[in-house]
Write an enzyme that holds these catalytic residues in place. Structure first.
Site, PDB file in Angstrom:
ATOM      1  N   GLN A 102       0.827  -1.198   0.000  1.00 24.65           N
ATOM      2  CA  GLN A 102       0.000   0.000   0.000  1.00 24.65           C
ATOM      3  C   GLN A 102       0.868   1.259   0.000  1.00 24.65           C
ATOM      4  O   GLN A 102       0.341   2.370  -0.051  1.00 24.65           O
ATOM      5  CB  GLN A 102      -0.910  -0.007   1.230  1.00 24.65           C
ATOM      6  CG  GLN A 102      -1.869  -1.193   1.268  1.00 24.65           C
ATOM      7  CD  GLN A 102      -2.589  -1.293   2.605  1.00 24.65           C
ATOM      8  OE1 GLN A 102      -3.586  -0.611   2.826  1.00 24.65           O
ATOM      9  NE2 GLN A 102      -2.088  -2.128   3.496  1.00 24.65           N
ATOM     10  N   ASP A 105       6.300   4.716  -1.647  1.00 27.86           N
ATOM     11  CA  ASP A 105       7.649   5.261  -1.482  1.00 27.86           C
ATOM     12  C   ASP A 105       8.720   4.575  -2.321  1.00 27.86           C
ATOM     13  O   ASP A 105       9.845   5.067  -2.412  1.00 27.86           O
ATOM     14  CB  ASP A 105       8.055   5.246  -0.003  1.00 27.86           C
ATOM     15  CG  ASP A 105       7.862   3.879   0.660  1.00 27.86           C
ATOM     16  OD1 ASP A 105       8.169   2.849   0.036  1.00 27.86           O
ATOM     17  OD2 ASP A 105       7.407   3.850   1.822  1.00 27.86           O
ATOM     18  N   HIS A 122      -1.446   1.157  -4.357  1.00 31.79           N
ATOM     19  CA  HIS A 122      -1.862   2.563  -4.262  1.00 31.79           C
ATOM     20  C   HIS A 122      -0.988   3.474  -5.109  1.00 31.79           C
ATOM     21  O   HIS A 122      -0.971   4.682  -4.903  1.00 31.79           O
ATOM     22  CB  HIS A 122      -1.879   3.004  -2.800  1.00 31.79           C
ATOM     23  CG  HIS A 122      -2.928   2.304  -1.996  1.00 31.79           C
ATOM     24  ND1 HIS A 122      -2.955   2.320  -0.612  1.00 31.79           N
ATOM     25  CD2 HIS A 122      -3.996   1.542  -2.376  1.00 31.79           C
ATOM     26  CE1 HIS A 122      -3.992   1.610  -0.186  1.00 31.79           C
ATOM     27  NE2 HIS A 122      -4.627   1.130  -1.236  1.00 31.79           N
ATOM     28  N   CYS A 133      -5.466  14.265 -19.650  1.00 32.56           N
ATOM     29  CA  CYS A 133      -4.975  13.522 -20.812  1.00 32.56           C
ATOM     30  C   CYS A 133      -4.296  12.215 -20.449  1.00 32.56           C
ATOM     31  O   CYS A 133      -4.014  11.402 -21.326  1.00 32.56           O
ATOM     32  CB  CYS A 133      -4.028  14.385 -21.643  1.00 32.56           C
ATOM     33  SG  CYS A 133      -2.419  14.711 -20.873  1.00 32.56           S
ATOM     34  N   SER A 197      -2.777  -1.401   9.089  1.00 32.61           N
ATOM     35  CA  SER A 197      -3.925  -1.447   9.991  1.00 32.61           C
ATOM     36  C   SER A 197      -5.041  -2.328   9.443  1.00 32.61           C
ATOM     37  O   SER A 197      -5.988  -2.648  10.156  1.00 32.61           O
ATOM     38  CB  SER A 197      -4.468  -0.029  10.211  1.00 32.61           C
ATOM     39  OG  SER A 197      -4.929   0.525   8.980  1.00 32.61           O
ATOM     40  N   ASN A 221       2.192  -6.204  13.328  1.00 34.21           N
ATOM     41  CA  ASN A 221       1.699  -4.830  13.411  1.00 34.21           C
ATOM     42  C   ASN A 221       1.617  -4.395  14.870  1.00 34.21           C
ATOM     43  O   ASN A 221       1.234  -5.193  15.737  1.00 34.21           O
ATOM     44  CB  ASN A 221       0.316  -4.711  12.756  1.00 34.21           C
ATOM     45  CG  ASN A 221      -0.069  -3.277  12.454  1.00 34.21           C
ATOM     46  OD1 ASN A 221       0.647  -2.585  11.728  1.00 34.21           O
ATOM     47  ND2 ASN A 221      -1.171  -2.810  13.000  1.00 34.21           N
ATOM     48  N   ILE A 239       8.627  -3.833  13.953  1.00 34.96           N
ATOM     49  CA  ILE A 239       8.768  -4.434  12.627  1.00 34.96           C
ATOM     50  C   ILE A 239      10.228  -4.548  12.220  1.00 34.96           C
ATOM     51  O   ILE A 239      10.648  -5.554  11.641  1.00 34.96           O
ATOM     52  CB  ILE A 239       7.972  -3.606  11.602  1.00 34.96           C
ATOM     53  CG1 ILE A 239       6.472  -3.776  11.874  1.00 34.96           C
ATOM     54  CG2 ILE A 239       8.305  -4.012  10.172  1.00 34.96           C
ATOM     55  CD1 ILE A 239       5.596  -2.807  11.109  1.00 34.96           C
TER      56      ILE A 239
END
Length: 254
Positions: A102, A105, A122, A133, A197, A221, A239
């Protein structure tokens, strides 16, 4: 057996792994997440306007703020952290088949992950697209115009509105990318959700697709997610330490 031990056992037993990553994997690289205690939206709820396509198109002030935000985004100087590098090691074992991220970067690719295996659900901050255009160009060329004094640079081809090649709220995901991620979820025997999340769909729904197809789920997480009850292991450890530790579990059986 700790949750980390169980996650390692699941990873060793798997033959086809899909990793789903969210903003939490990049916080150790200096890129803030959105919903965590120090998240962008937690600290400034009004910032969500920059990520809503209707507001972006309708409000020049939102666009001007967005361009300053892009210009100053930490992704330009961020470096992959140990969790990103660990996933490269997973890939080299032959187990990791795809990373559905997601994040916008580009840190997975910079760490050495095969770009063909990185599915950017994403989109990416590294390119800009015209909403009229459809023309695409490197983001750096547009940021240079912002630095030169253009507050809301239009498309040089048609004069349309430019934005980053990312998916805003109100926009659809690239159907080819989503199909590839869904196929990977159906084919895997383990999905590992890292730093997400699991609140944003359809990305979060990949966990359901995988579990319904017979895969096990591991979650790494800091905060609880709505999928914890489906998981074979839920790892709350940092993590940047947990993902490399799982690489160590793989190396034990090589």
């Amino acid at each position: 057996m700790t949750q980390l031990d169980e996650a390692g056992r699941q990873l060793r037993a798997a033959q086809s792994v899909l990793v789903l990553t969210g903003a939490g994997i990049s916080t150790d690289s200096g890129i803030p997440d959105f919903r965590g205690p120090q998240g962008v939206w937690t600290k400034n709820p009004a910032a969500q306007a920059m990520f809503t396509i209707d507001r972006y198109v309708a409000d020049p002030d939102v666009r001007r703020t967005s361009w300053l935000n892009r210009r100053d985004h930490p992704a330009w100087t961020a470096e992959p952290n140990p969790a990103h590098h660990a996933l490269v090691a997973w890939e080299r074992t032959g187990r990791l088949k795809a990373i559905a991220t997601q994040n916008i970067d580009g840190l997975h690719q910079r760490a050495g992950s095969d770009p063909r295996r990185v599915l950017e659900l994403h989109g990416t901050l590294w390119r800009a697209v015209c909403l009229s255009c459809g023309g695409v160009q490197p983001m750096a060329s547009v940021i240079a115009r912002v630095d030169a004094g253009e507050e809301d640079p239009p498309c040089l081809g048609c004069g349309g509105i430019l934005k980053s090649a990312t998916v805003s709220f109100g926009q659809s995901l690239d159907p080819l990318v989503l199909t590839a991620a869904t196929d990977a979820a159906r084919a895997c025997d383990l999905v590992v959700a890292i730093g997400t999340s699991l609140q944003v769909y359809p990305a979060a729904g990949l966990c359901s697709v995988a579990v319904e197809s017979g895969a096990h789920l591991v979650i790494v997480n800091a905060q609880p997610t709505g999928y914890d009850q489906l998981a074979a292991a839920v790892v709350r450890e940092p993590i940047g330490a947990a993902v490399p530790a799982l690489t160590g579990a793989l190396e034990e059986v090589r």
